[in-house]
Structure formats: C-alpha cells, structure tokens
Motif scaffolding. Sequence first.
Motif, mmCIF file in Angstrom:
data_model
loop_
_atom_site.group_PDB
_atom_site.id
_atom_site.type_symbol
_atom_site.label_atom_id
_atom_site.label_comp_id
_atom_site.label_asym_id
_atom_site.label_seq_id
_atom_site.Cartn_x
_atom_site.Cartn_y
_atom_site.Cartn_z
ATOM 1 N N THR A 148 0.859 -1.187 0.000
ATOM 2 C CA THR A 148 0.000 0.000 0.000
ATOM 3 C C THR A 148 0.898 1.242 0.000
ATOM 4 O O THR A 148 2.089 1.161 0.271
ATOM 5 N N SER A 149 0.311 2.380 -0.304
ATOM 6 C CA SER A 149 1.102 3.610 -0.308
ATOM 7 C C SER A 149 0.936 4.319 1.035
ATOM 8 O O SER A 149 0.005 4.027 1.796
ATOM 9 N N LYS A 163 5.516 3.711 -1.957
ATOM 10 C CA LYS A 163 4.923 2.390 -1.696
ATOM 11 C C LYS A 163 5.651 1.743 -0.523
ATOM 12 O O LYS A 163 6.879 1.790 -0.436
#
Lengths: 107, 391
Positions: free
Chosen positions: A22-23, A90
Amino acid sequence: MIKVTYVAHDGTETVIEAEEGTSVMQAAVSNDVEGIVGECGGSMMCATCHCYVDEAWEAKTGARSDDEDEMLEGAASEVTERSRLSCQIKLDPSLDGLVVHLPEEQL
Amino acid sequence: MALAPLDEAITLDQLSSDPYPIYRRLRAESPVLRVASTGRTLLTKAALTKAVKDNPELFSSDDPKTPMKPAFRAHTLMRKDGKEHFVERKAISKALTPKRIKADWGPLYAQLSEEYIARLPRGETVDLFTDLCGPLAARILAHILGIPEASDEQMMRWSQLLIDGAGNFGWKPEPFAASDAANDEMDALFAELEPIRRAEPDGSAYALMLTAEDPIPMSQIHANIKIAIGGGINEPRDALATILYGLLTNPDQLAEVRAQDAWDKAFEEGIRWVAPIQASSRLVTEDTELGGFEIPKGDTVMTIQASANRDEELYEDGESFFVFRDKNPHQAFGNGPHHCAGAHVARRTVGKIILPMLFDRFPDMTLPNPDEVVWKGFGFRGPINLPVVLN
C-alpha cells in the motif's frame, strides 16, 4: 505489517500498521489519519497527500519522479527538498518504521 | 453468476424530478440494477461507485458511444484514459492547483465576488440562482481560463449548449446544430486571443497551455478549455444554490456556521447532500463482477455519486443537510484519475470567499417560501430558482 508514523503539523503523532504494497497515502486514508486528503486516490492529480519525509528516511524512500515534481509545485503548503506526494511512496519492509511529517494544510 | 436484475419501471422523468427516494430504495434492495430507461447498469452504493472510479483499466472513460464527441467536436480528456488523459489533464491542471488558486488568484476572485454581490438590491426578493450563482461562476471561470473577454451571457450559453449536446443521447440534430454554433463562436474567440495570451502570459489556463515547454496540440488546448466551460459553470452555480438553500432552511445550522466560521464544512455538506454532478458513466472493458452480479464486457455502468453520498453505511441520516457531521467522505468530486480538476477552485471560491461575503453583506437574508424552489436533474442536479429576500 509495516509501521508508519505520521507527525501532524502541531506535533501530534499517529502510528499505524499498514500492509506491504500500500502507499503512505492509502495507509493514512484507510486509518483516518488527519492531514492527508488524497482525494484523487493516488493518480497524481490533486496534490493533497503532500508529506515531508523524515530526514532519517530520506535515502530509503527514493527520489521524486518528474511528474510528481510538477504536481508538487502546486501543493498548498511550502515544498522542500524532503517533500513527497505520499501516494507515490509504496510501503515495503525496508520502510518499516517510516516517519513522515504533515504540512499545515493540503487544500 | 447472474446478470443484474432489469428494471423497466423507473423513468428518466422520475430520476430528474426526485431521484433520492428511488436511490434509497435501490441501496436497500438492488444496488446493482440494469435500468432500461437509462440503458445502463446503475450502481448506488458508495463502495461500488468508488471501486469503479478507482479502476480505470477495467472501467474505462473512453466510451465511443457517447454524444460528447460531436458536441465538443473533439475527443476530449474526459473520455480518455491512461497516459493520453494524463498529459492533457496535466496541461490544464497546472492552472488549478491549490497554490495557484490561493496565492495568485485569491484576491481577484474576492474582488469579482464583491462586485457581483454589491450589485444585488437590499430589501427585495431576488432570484440568486439567475442573478448571482450563474453569472459569478461564469465570470470567475472566464478569468481562470484566460478568456475574460467572453461575456457572462456567452459563457453560460456556451456551457449549456455543450452540456445539452453532450447529453443528446437521442442523437437529435438540433442540439448538435446549437453546439456547433457555440463551438464556432468559441473557436473564433480563442483564435483571436491566442497571440495576446502568448505575448503576455497571465497565468491563466489558456496562457499556461500555449506557453508550455512541450505544449499539447492546439485542437486539444481548445478542447480542454471547452471542457472547463462545459464543466465549470453549472457545478459551482448549483453548489452555491444548494448550500444557500441548506443553510437558509436550517437557520440553527447557519448560526453555528457563522459562529464557527465553518463555511468550508457547509460547502462540503452541500455538495454531499445534492452533488452537482450526480452520475457518471464508465465502459466495462472485460467481463467482471460487481456486488455479486455478472457485468459483461461492453456494458456501461453508471456510478450514482448522488446515492453514494447518502449511503447508510457511511452516513447517519444522509438524507438530511447537516453541516456538522463527524466525517464527510463524499464522492461529489469523483475519485481516481478523473477526479474533478476544479475541486480546489470550487472550494476556494464558493466555500471560502462567496458564502461568507454574501452573509456578511446580507446577514438577515431569508428564503420565505422554500416550497417554491424547484429542483431538477438526473446527471446534473440543483435548484433552478432561489427566490430570497436580501436584508
């Protein structure tokens, strides 16, 4: 899980655990961290997920892309050499413990 | 897996006059529904609408079956995906960033708002929809775009004709004839202004696009300005009228907004409550699944932001206008790559400048007969009149 600390403009710290891949923006939005808006969902279209990477983590988060640079020019708060769009960072295991600082305003 | 159920009862007239009771029913009973009168699969839950907008590969904006192309005489960025969209979007979004809007343009917006508000007569009944919301939105946009030489009347007329053309799903000749005439007028003005904006760039969208290091083709510069005209007047106009209605029919909330200077919250709540753009279409590029139903390639799904913004899973009493919600994750500006490029402009102009200025000048403004206000629209929605007494 990867630990990320968000330091708000007033100094308040929020620590969350996010999944790899996920970022930094997504992790903030899904954990209701105040101070990251991320309205365009990570398409580099809105400049509302601006953050300043903590000095200690600068080398690990890498450099900004040209497109990111251009979008950041329009951010609401001051842009420094440590500014990033958090949708473009990320999370991977090398970033476990990452600390980012949030700007005064995003809009 | 089965196809989504087919509805043959809901009419376009019902969706235009009062869609919210229908959406409430659909959220509870059929959040994925093929609605025959629209020719589309309607998605009415927030999770579904967001999932579609956030996945542009599977749910494409590049839909050749829409009348937008003849209306704008161009394949515009609204109907492009990926890199092609990104390049054209970037060219104009530089004029619309938070920084530029706040630092460079803020004072001009305030001055324009002051001029238009100062013209309104005190002590009389005035239709703010026609006398303020539309013309002021048009004037501000003309400056942002770099075509202030266009009159308010021209801006509003062009905008409406482009919208009528783009919404001409019956493919009748008259709306396209009208949008063609508007395109001729716009093209002529843009051509006339080009050397001026090049010689003295003023930070407007037109000047920035013309003088960019690696400019996009002139045809796309024109198309971008037209998209902004078509999509940049009705929305702030309708947002302003909707928020004014919400505040004037809830005087206790208005008092609290004033006390807390919470105009930005009022702005977000107004566009959540009645999103100026209620629905958008996406073309399905591969067979897929949504909400447990089969969605075949080639289908057109319609995300109903209007309904997502009242979804019971996100909002307590979403049907009511309530400024002081704990959270307001509305989708009025959309999501994903096509997230509204004018979001910052709208927030700044309507939320931070016009609303406080208007109530400062007319602190005892009232809407004596809310029942007289007529709401209209399926794709775009807002009040079409707002008779207030200015005091």
